[in-house]
Design an enzyme around this catalytic site. Structure first.
Site, mmCIF file in Angstrom:
data_model
loop_
_atom_site.group_PDB
_atom_site.id
_atom_site.type_symbol
_atom_site.label_atom_id
_atom_site.label_comp_id
_atom_site.label_asym_id
_atom_site.label_seq_id
_atom_site.Cartn_x
_atom_site.Cartn_y
_atom_site.Cartn_z
ATOM 1 N N GLU A 29 38.683 56.197 70.051
ATOM 2 C CA GLU A 29 39.556 56.320 71.217
ATOM 3 C C GLU A 29 39.788 57.779 71.584
ATOM 4 O O GLU A 29 39.932 58.632 70.715
ATOM 5 C CB GLU A 29 40.930 55.754 70.877
ATOM 6 N N CYS B 31 43.584 64.024 74.137
ATOM 7 C CA CYS B 31 43.966 63.726 72.766
ATOM 8 C C CYS B 31 42.717 63.177 72.087
ATOM 9 O O CYS B 31 42.239 62.105 72.435
ATOM 10 C CB CYS B 31 45.090 62.694 72.825
ATOM 11 N N CYS C 239 41.276 55.942 59.587
ATOM 12 C CA CYS C 239 42.107 56.958 58.947
ATOM 13 C C CYS C 239 42.469 56.466 57.556
ATOM 14 O O CYS C 239 42.647 55.280 57.337
ATOM 15 C CB CYS C 239 43.382 57.171 59.775
ATOM 16 N N CYS D 9 49.922 55.724 57.230
ATOM 17 C CA CYS D 9 51.315 55.797 57.716
ATOM 18 C C CYS D 9 51.731 54.418 58.237
ATOM 19 O O CYS D 9 50.994 53.787 58.989
ATOM 20 C CB CYS D 9 51.448 56.846 58.823
ATOM 21 N N CYS E 66 51.851 53.456 62.103
ATOM 22 C CA CYS E 66 50.722 53.845 62.946
ATOM 23 C C CYS E 66 49.724 52.702 63.108
ATOM 24 O O CYS E 66 49.413 52.007 62.147
ATOM 25 C CB CYS E 66 50.033 55.066 62.332
ATOM 26 N N GLY F 174 42.761 59.423 63.123
ATOM 27 C CA GLY F 174 42.253 60.245 62.039
ATOM 28 C C GLY F 174 43.192 61.378 61.681
ATOM 29 O O GLY F 174 44.121 61.696 62.417
ATOM 30 N N GLU F 175 42.944 61.950 60.508
ATOM 31 C CA GLU F 175 43.734 63.089 60.051
ATOM 32 C C GLU F 175 42.821 64.321 60.120
ATOM 33 O O GLU F 175 41.892 64.454 59.309
ATOM 34 C CB GLU F 175 44.230 62.817 58.617
ATOM 35 N N SER G 3 47.400 68.400 64.779
ATOM 36 C CA SER G 3 48.544 67.667 64.222
ATOM 37 C C SER G 3 48.168 67.105 62.860
ATOM 38 O O SER G 3 47.111 66.507 62.698
ATOM 39 C CB SER G 3 48.924 66.531 65.178
ATOM 40 N N SER H 281 53.598 66.229 61.369
ATOM 41 C CA SER H 281 54.235 64.922 61.520
ATOM 42 C C SER H 281 55.224 64.760 60.383
ATOM 43 O O SER H 281 54.851 64.446 59.260
ATOM 44 C CB SER H 281 53.171 63.820 61.482
ATOM 45 N N LEU H 282 56.481 65.002 60.687
ATOM 46 C CA LEU H 282 57.500 65.021 59.629
ATOM 47 C C LEU H 282 58.148 63.637 59.473
ATOM 48 O O LEU H 282 58.085 63.031 58.418
ATOM 49 C CB LEU H 282 58.542 66.097 59.975
ATOM 50 N N HIS H 283 58.791 63.168 60.499
ATOM 51 C CA HIS H 283 59.324 61.801 60.627
ATOM 52 C C HIS H 283 60.458 61.399 59.683
ATOM 53 O O HIS H 283 61.074 60.350 59.863
ATOM 54 C CB HIS H 283 58.218 60.744 60.529
ATOM 55 N N ASN I 22 56.295 54.066 69.209
ATOM 56 C CA ASN I 22 55.582 52.980 69.869
ATOM 57 C C ASN I 22 55.485 51.844 68.873
ATOM 58 O O ASN I 22 54.817 52.002 67.849
ATOM 59 C CB ASN I 22 54.161 53.447 70.183
ATOM 60 N N CYS J 7 48.503 55.371 69.213
ATOM 61 C CA CYS J 7 47.242 55.660 68.546
ATOM 62 C C CYS J 7 46.620 54.407 67.953
ATOM 63 O O CYS J 7 47.273 53.646 67.274
ATOM 64 C CB CYS J 7 47.428 56.632 67.389
HETATM 65 N N1 SAH Z 1 46.927 62.322 61.480
HETATM 66 C C1 SAH Z 1 47.542 63.262 62.353
HETATM 67 C C2 SAH Z 1 47.207 63.077 63.819
HETATM 68 C C3 SAH Z 1 47.184 61.684 64.367
HETATM 69 S S1 SAH Z 1 48.691 60.917 64.754
HETATM 70 C C4 SAH Z 1 49.036 63.273 62.130
HETATM 71 O O1 SAH Z 1 49.523 62.490 61.328
HETATM 72 O O2 SAH Z 1 49.724 64.106 62.699
HETATM 73 C C5 SAH Z 1 49.408 61.820 66.058
HETATM 74 C C6 SAH Z 1 50.908 61.696 66.111
HETATM 75 O O3 SAH Z 1 51.332 60.393 66.539
HETATM 76 C C7 SAH Z 1 51.557 61.923 64.766
HETATM 77 O O4 SAH Z 1 52.725 62.701 64.898
HETATM 78 C C8 SAH Z 1 51.886 60.519 64.351
HETATM 79 O O5 SAH Z 1 52.843 60.496 63.349
HETATM 80 C C9 SAH Z 1 52.303 59.886 65.660
HETATM 81 N N2 SAH Z 1 52.305 58.433 65.669
HETATM 82 C C10 SAH Z 1 51.515 57.573 64.994
HETATM 83 N N3 SAH Z 1 51.852 56.305 65.252
HETATM 84 C C11 SAH Z 1 52.857 56.329 66.119
HETATM 85 C C12 SAH Z 1 53.644 55.340 66.762
HETATM 86 N N4 SAH Z 1 53.431 54.040 66.548
HETATM 87 N N5 SAH Z 1 54.616 55.773 67.596
HETATM 88 C C13 SAH Z 1 54.818 57.087 67.826
HETATM 89 N N6 SAH Z 1 54.126 58.050 67.247
HETATM 90 C C14 SAH Z 1 53.148 57.699 66.400
#
Ligand code: SAH
Length: 345
Positions: A90, A103, A110, A114, A117, A157-158, A189, A212-214, A288, A331
């Site tokens: 994608e 993007c 991946c 997470c 995701c 992907g990472e 990212s 990506s801290l979260h 999302n 994603c």
């Molecule tokens: N692997 C990398 C890049 C891909 S994800 C990373 O982890 O940063 C890109 C961003 O989208 C990251 O900040 C990720 O945490 C976020 N993301 C993934 N799934 C999501 C979702 N369902 N809703 C909102 N953000 C999401």
């Protein structure tokens, strides 16, 4: 065969010398590939017929086919590309006031897992090569007959788990006689592959780094992001401080707000404590919801409260605009849907 888009300018010059050709031909080839966006060697009309034949024997020009294309009311376009080996990836195009941002995906699938995701639960297949990453940009430019101004490595992907190919892709994207997109217009990212953050810091690249801290403590972060079991928040923050000190660049912390999970006042307080005094910016993402996931979006009221609290404590925080919410924007959603339709993981 070798994909010619995998080569940096320096390497292509070396390849040409091996073929008994003048190295400056590489600049001409770069112009055809990245400025003119041609799909065959026959279109490279300022190269001799003989050289075109040699190139055809040595290299392929990777050109993706569009499997699916979804256009959102807000202008966001999501592509599913056939990457010519039976796999699909994608790529998303977003319109901002300052230009068009792509993007890109860095891997097919991946490994990071997470929990929130959409890529999770789908098998990891392989890394994308540098040329395959670059082709995401070219395929979109060709489809829309437009030029892209910014790149974010936030697709599937990472990127730091495919470090060498991502760095090589950036070198190719940067080259002024090719796509010529400056490092300042590129963001990487990461979920927090700590040793690679040190490597990026030492490379002194001009790219923007997003983390990506979260979550703000190890228990919570580990429950959302398995990578946290490998590199704790403390180790991650230390790497971030090193990066800032070394590059004098601001880090962007991504924080996806999930209802009743990481969006309460205590979380906001802990986040302030964690980031106080750092050269950074917080990007709050309304999460999302993915079909099988347990995380759902915070209320708008909570998101605003969270932002205002951070701002009141001197931490610059903004809420990411939700783009493409009427298409499969999160994603991995498009790829996941297609694979489910086909009955595979
Ligand atoms: N692997 C990398 C890049 C891909 S994800 C990373 O982890 O940063 C890109 C961003 O989208 C990251 O900040 C990720 O945490 C976020 N993301 C993934 N799934 C999501 C979702 N369902 N809703 C909102 N953000 C999401």
């Amino acid at each position: 065969m070798k994909n010619i888009k995998d080569y940096t300018i320096k390497e292509l010059k070396e390849e040409l010398e091996k073929l008994g050709e003048k190295p400056y031909r590489a600049d001409q080839i770069f112009k055809w590939l990245y400025k003119e966006n041609v799909t065959s060697f026959d279109e490279m009309t300022d190269l001799s017929l003989d050289l075109r034949e040699k190139l055809k024997k040595e290299f392929d020009i990777c050109n993706y086919n569009i499997l699916e294309k979804q256009v959102s009311k807000d202008g966001t376009i999501k592509y599913l590309f056939d990457i010519l080996d039976g796999n699909a990836i994608e790529t998303v195009l977003m319109e901002y006031k300052y230009g068009k941002t792509i993007c890109v995906s860095s891997q097919v699938g991946c490994k990071m897992g997470c929990k929130f995701c959409a890529s999770t639960g789908i098998a990891f297949i392989r890394n994308l090569s540098a040329g395959e990453i670059v082709e995401e940009i070219l395929a979109v430019e060709k489809d829309l007959q437009t030029k892209i101004s910014n790149i974010v490595f936030m697709g599937i992907g990472e990127p730091l788990d495919n470090f060498d190919n991502v760095m090589r892709a950036i070198e190719i994207i940067n080259y002024p006689k090719g796509l010529g997109i400056g490092a300042r217009h590129i963001s990487i990212s990461t979920c927090g592959i700590v040793p690679k953050i040190y490597e990026i810091a030492d490379k002194d690249m001009q790219c923007t780094l997003s983390i990506s801290l979260h979550a703000t403590n190890n228990e919570k972060r580990s429950s959302m992001m398995p990578i946290n079991n490998l590199y704790s928040i403390e180790e991650l923050m230390e790497a971030c401080r090193y990066y800032i000190q070394k590059t004098n660049k601001r880090i962007s912390f991504e924080y996806a707000l999930a209802k009743d999970s990481n969006d309460n006042e205590q979380d906001a307080k802990e986040l302030v404590k964690l980031l106080k005094g750092m050269l950074c910016h917080v990007n709050l993402i309304p999460i999302n919801k993915i079909e099988s996931g347990k995380y759902s979006k915070s209320t708008n009221e909570n998101i605003i409260k969270f932002r205002d609290y951070l701002n009141s404590k001197g931490i610059v925080a903004t809420i990411r605009r939700e783009l493409g919410s009427d298409i499969d924007a999160a994603c991995g959603q498009l790829r996941r849907k297609r694979r489910e339709k086909e009955g595979r993981k």
